[in-house]
Motif scaffolding. Structure first.
Motif, PDB file in Angstrom:
ATOM      1  N   GLU A 283       0.842  -1.210   0.000  1.00  0.00           N
ATOM      2  CA  GLU A 283       0.000   0.000   0.000  1.00  0.00           C
ATOM      3  C   GLU A 283       0.876   1.259   0.000  1.00  0.00           C
ATOM      4  OE1 GLU A 283      -0.220  -2.456   2.472  1.00  0.00           O
ATOM      5  OE2 GLU A 283      -1.704  -3.510   1.255  1.00  0.00           O
ATOM      6  N   ASP A 284       1.903   1.220   0.837  1.00  0.00           N
ATOM      7  CA  ASP A 284       2.828   2.357   0.946  1.00  0.00           C
ATOM      8  C   ASP A 284       3.482   2.622  -0.418  1.00  0.00           C
ATOM      9  OD1 ASP A 284       4.474   4.283   2.153  1.00  0.00           O
ATOM     10  OD2 ASP A 284       6.056   2.811   2.508  1.00  0.00           O
ATOM     11  N   ALA A 285       3.920   1.560  -1.090  1.00  0.00           N
ATOM     12  CA  ALA A 285       4.576   1.716  -2.403  1.00  0.00           C
ATOM     13  C   ALA A 285       3.606   2.328  -3.409  1.00  0.00           C
ATOM     14  CB  ALA A 285       5.078   0.364  -2.898  1.00  0.00           C
ATOM     15  N   LEU A 286       2.374   1.827  -3.405  1.00  0.00           N
ATOM     16  CA  LEU A 286       1.391   2.305  -4.386  1.00  0.00           C
ATOM     17  C   LEU A 286       1.034   3.770  -4.153  1.00  0.00           C
ATOM     18  CD1 LEU A 286      -0.759  -0.937  -4.551  1.00  0.00           C
ATOM     19  CD2 LEU A 286       0.516   0.062  -6.449  1.00  0.00           C
ATOM     20  N   GLU A 287       1.026   4.178  -2.874  1.00  0.00           N
ATOM     21  CA  GLU A 287       0.722   5.584  -2.552  1.00  0.00           C
ATOM     22  C   GLU A 287       1.793   6.541  -3.081  1.00  0.00           C
ATOM     23  OE1 GLU A 287       0.028   6.265   1.602  1.00  0.00           O
ATOM     24  OE2 GLU A 287      -1.720   4.931   1.568  1.00  0.00           O
ATOM     25  N   GLN A 288       2.992   6.017  -3.270  1.00  0.00           N
ATOM     26  CA  GLN A 288       4.102   6.868  -3.713  1.00  0.00           C
ATOM     27  C   GLN A 288       4.087   7.175  -5.212  1.00  0.00           C
ATOM     28  OE1 GLN A 288       6.383   8.452  -1.859  1.00  0.00           O
ATOM     29  NE2 GLN A 288       5.150   7.704  -0.148  1.00  0.00           N
ATOM     30  N   VAL A 289       3.274   6.414  -5.954  1.00  0.00           N
ATOM     31  CA  VAL A 289       3.237   6.627  -7.401  1.00  0.00           C
ATOM     32  C   VAL A 289       2.570   7.966  -7.678  1.00  0.00           C
ATOM     33  CG1 VAL A 289       2.393   5.731  -9.599  1.00  0.00           C
ATOM     34  CG2 VAL A 289       3.122   4.151  -7.810  1.00  0.00           C
TER      35      VAL A 289
ATOM     36  N   ASN B  94       0.376 -23.032 -16.744  1.00  0.00           N
ATOM     37  CA  ASN B  94      -0.871 -22.279 -16.543  1.00  0.00           C
ATOM     38  C   ASN B  94      -0.839 -21.466 -15.251  1.00  0.00           C
ATOM     39  OD1 ASN B  94      -2.226 -23.054 -18.930  1.00  0.00           O
ATOM     40  ND2 ASN B  94      -2.591 -25.066 -18.013  1.00  0.00           N
ATOM     41  N   ALA B  95       0.285 -20.806 -15.040  1.00  0.00           N
ATOM     42  CA  ALA B  95       0.425 -19.968 -13.845  1.00  0.00           C
ATOM     43  C   ALA B  95      -0.492 -18.755 -13.938  1.00  0.00           C
ATOM     44  CB  ALA B  95       1.874 -19.501 -13.728  1.00  0.00           C
ATOM     45  N   SER B  96      -0.768 -18.168 -12.778  1.00  0.00           N
ATOM     46  CA  SER B  96      -1.503 -16.894 -12.765  1.00  0.00           C
ATOM     47  C   SER B  96      -0.737 -15.879 -11.921  1.00  0.00           C
ATOM     48  CB  SER B  96      -2.932 -17.084 -12.259  1.00  0.00           C
ATOM     49  OG  SER B  96      -2.949 -17.851 -11.099  1.00  0.00           O
ATOM     50  N   VAL B  97      -1.018 -14.619 -12.182  1.00  0.00           N
ATOM     51  CA  VAL B  97      -0.287 -13.516 -11.565  1.00  0.00           C
ATOM     52  C   VAL B  97      -1.258 -12.751 -10.666  1.00  0.00           C
ATOM     53  CG1 VAL B  97       1.091 -11.442 -12.053  1.00  0.00           C
ATOM     54  CG2 VAL B  97       1.051 -13.317 -13.703  1.00  0.00           C
ATOM     55  N   VAL B  98      -0.869 -12.564  -9.403  1.00  0.00           N
ATOM     56  CA  VAL B  98      -1.717 -11.795  -8.481  1.00  0.00           C
ATOM     57  C   VAL B  98      -1.205 -10.348  -8.454  1.00  0.00           C
ATOM     58  CG1 VAL B  98      -2.635 -11.620  -6.133  1.00  0.00           C
ATOM     59  CG2 VAL B  98      -2.084 -13.876  -7.096  1.00  0.00           C
ATOM     60  N   ILE B  99      -2.135  -9.415  -8.700  1.00  0.00           N
ATOM     61  CA  ILE B  99      -1.761  -8.004  -8.834  1.00  0.00           C
ATOM     62  C   ILE B  99      -2.577  -7.173  -7.832  1.00  0.00           C
ATOM     63  CG2 ILE B  99      -1.752  -6.017 -10.418  1.00  0.00           C
ATOM     64  CD1 ILE B  99      -1.644  -8.107 -12.732  1.00  0.00           C
ATOM     65  N   ALA B 100      -1.858  -6.336  -7.069  1.00  0.00           N
ATOM     66  CA  ALA B 100      -2.541  -5.454  -6.096  1.00  0.00           C
ATOM     67  C   ALA B 100      -2.599  -4.044  -6.671  1.00  0.00           C
ATOM     68  CB  ALA B 100      -1.769  -5.440  -4.784  1.00  0.00           C
TER      69      ALA B 100
ATOM     70  N   GLN C  40      -0.666  -1.701 -14.805  1.00  0.00           N
ATOM     71  CA  GLN C  40      -0.876  -0.259 -14.824  1.00  0.00           C
ATOM     72  C   GLN C  40       0.116   0.389 -13.861  1.00  0.00           C
ATOM     73  OE1 GLN C  40      -3.356   1.335 -16.801  1.00  0.00           O
ATOM     74  NE2 GLN C  40      -3.419  -0.708 -17.718  1.00  0.00           N
ATOM     75  N   ALA C  41       0.226   1.720 -13.929  1.00  0.00           N
ATOM     76  CA  ALA C  41       1.218   2.423 -13.108  1.00  0.00           C
ATOM     77  C   ALA C  41       1.049   2.128 -11.619  1.00  0.00           C
ATOM     78  CB  ALA C  41       1.101   3.921 -13.364  1.00  0.00           C
ATOM     79  N   LYS C  42      -0.205   2.055 -11.187  1.00  0.00           N
ATOM     80  CA  LYS C  42      -0.436   1.871  -9.749  1.00  0.00           C
ATOM     81  C   LYS C  42      -0.794   0.421  -9.440  1.00  0.00           C
ATOM     82  CE  LYS C  42      -1.610   6.434  -8.226  1.00  0.00           C
ATOM     83  NZ  LYS C  42      -2.245   7.032  -7.072  1.00  0.00           N
ATOM     84  N   GLU C  43      -0.018  -0.499  -9.986  1.00  0.00           N
ATOM     85  CA  GLU C  43      -0.250  -1.913  -9.705  1.00  0.00           C
ATOM     86  C   GLU C  43       1.079  -2.603  -9.412  1.00  0.00           C
ATOM     87  OE1 GLU C  43      -4.355  -2.947 -12.108  1.00  0.00           O
ATOM     88  OE2 GLU C  43      -2.469  -3.343 -13.122  1.00  0.00           O
ATOM     89  N   ILE C  44       1.022  -3.540  -8.475  1.00  0.00           N
ATOM     90  CA  ILE C  44       2.221  -4.308  -8.098  1.00  0.00           C
ATOM     91  C   ILE C  44       1.886  -5.797  -8.132  1.00  0.00           C
ATOM     92  CG2 ILE C  44       3.650  -4.951  -6.082  1.00  0.00           C
ATOM     93  CD1 ILE C  44       3.942  -2.085  -5.377  1.00  0.00           C
TER      94      ILE C  44
END
Ligand code: FAD
Length: 338
Positions: free
Chosen positions: A13-19, A185-191, A220-224
């Protein structure tokens, strides 16, 4: 190198707030990124040193607690945190026994030193390989320019470039590990910044050049990326991975192939076949899968599947060697399963 500030993120959350949201329109311009996430930093600093990326702020997500875990469970499958290093994946005994093709792909990626630093999240989000795309002197289509330097039939240095889905851009995806992940068939979890998470199939994570030439994936820019999940294998799941390189010590892939199969005796019940360094994104060969499914795994059927994979190949002026290279590598990888 331009001046930038450094932010040590304490949580996702902290990282995403910095974008910097006000500059969101510029975030996909490689030369004007306002802020950039850095994990291992191998690719990010290549871009910064080259002058292709001029961030105002680097947000270090490498030390966020909780993103560095690997867990395996027979029902839940394999969960790999985005900050797990390639070295940690390479030495994990459960990955070696249950997901052999992933173990092989990671062990053949980069060098031991690079694997100690590189993270799985950064690996699948690294930018494509093409010396023109990665040169500040060449304003190519993918960087918003007006031409593809690699495609030129006489002056284009395109030996390592794409032979499939190369109508818009001829760069190849850099991650040879994604080849194996997609085959499983992996999947990617994105916050995202709203505190929500989404889980996306690897097949849908990558974006073809025809869809959007500025992006290689849907981030997207605000995704990790927080983790990568592989479904549990059945007792009849077998897998193999082979990578062809120019130098034996270590090198980027010229052609790599991952095969994951459900088998019954020596018959292929279902197949997942993915090619790396063939296209601008990891390339699932539906043709090869269909050609081998319900067939005995033998030399003739493996050859037929390998040839089927190349029916849509459109080599460039200097890389038609890739077609027979892929044919023999796909065949060999299928036969490894048997
Ligand atoms: C000489 C050399 C050879 C190599 N050979 C291979 C090879 O054969 N096969 C292979 O697969 N790789 C290879 N690599 C790639 C390397 O192993 C790294 O995986 C890669 O450079 C990036 O990993 P990183 O953790 O350093 O990512 P970073 O450089 O930190 O980040 C890369 C990109 O991902 C973004 N990012 C990072 N983490 C996240 C996250 N959690 N969420 C959202 N975005 C994120 C960053 O913003 C950046 O855009 C090679 C690299 C070098 C230099």
């Amino acid at each position: 190198m331009n001046k930038f500030s450094w932010y040590e993120a304490k949580s996702v959350e902290d990282a995403l707030e910095q974008v910097n949201s006000t500059l969101s329109d510029e975030l996909y311009e490689p030369t004007q990124k306002a802020s950039v996430f850095k994990s291992g930093g191998i690719d990010v600093f290549d871009w910064v040193k080259e002058g292709l990326l001029k961030p105002q702020k680097i947000i270090n997500i490498r030390n966020i607690p909780g993103l560095d875990q690997i867990s395996y469970d027979r029902k839940e499958g394999l969960h790999i945190g985005s900050n797990v290093t390639l070295a940690e994946i390479a030495s994990n005994p459960e990955i070696k026994s249950q997901y052999l093709a992933l173990h092989q792909a990671v062990n053949h990626a980069a060098t031991p030193q690079l694997r100690n630093v590189s993270t799985l999240g950064g690996n699948i989000a690294q930018r494509n390989r093409c010396w023109y795309f990665r040169s500040a002197d060449h304003d190519c289509f993918r960087k918003g320019g007006d031409r593809c330097f690699a495609r030129h039939s006489e002056t284009g240095e395109n030996e390592n470039h794409a032979i499939l889905d190369n109508g818009t851009c001829v760069s190849v995806h850099a991650s040879s590990i994604a080849t194996a992940l997609m085959a499983f068939n992996a999947s990617v979890v994105i916050a995202n910044a709203e505190g929500k998470q989404k889980t996306v199939q690897m097949d849908d994570f990558f974006v073809s050049a025809g869809e959007d030439i500025a992006m290689e994936n849907i981030l997207q820019a605000k995704e990790i990326i927080t983790e990568i999940i592989l479904p549990p294998p059945s007792k009849n799941t077998k897998s193999a991975y082979i990578k062809q390189v120019a130098r034996e010590s270590y090198d980027w892939s010229l052609a790599d192939v991952a095969v994951v199969m459900e088998v019954s005796g020596n018959t292929c019940k279902s197949a997942s076949i993915v090619l790396g360094a063939a296209a601008p994104v990891p390339y699932r060969s539906v043709e090869a899968q269909q050609a081998i499914e319900s067939k005995t795994i033998n030399s003739d059927n493996a050859t037929a599947a390998a040839k089927a994979a190349m029916t849509k190949a459109r080599p460039l002026s200097k890389n038609d060697y890739k077609v027979p290279l892929f044919v023999s590598t796909i065949k060999q990888t299928i036969l490894e399963i048997a």
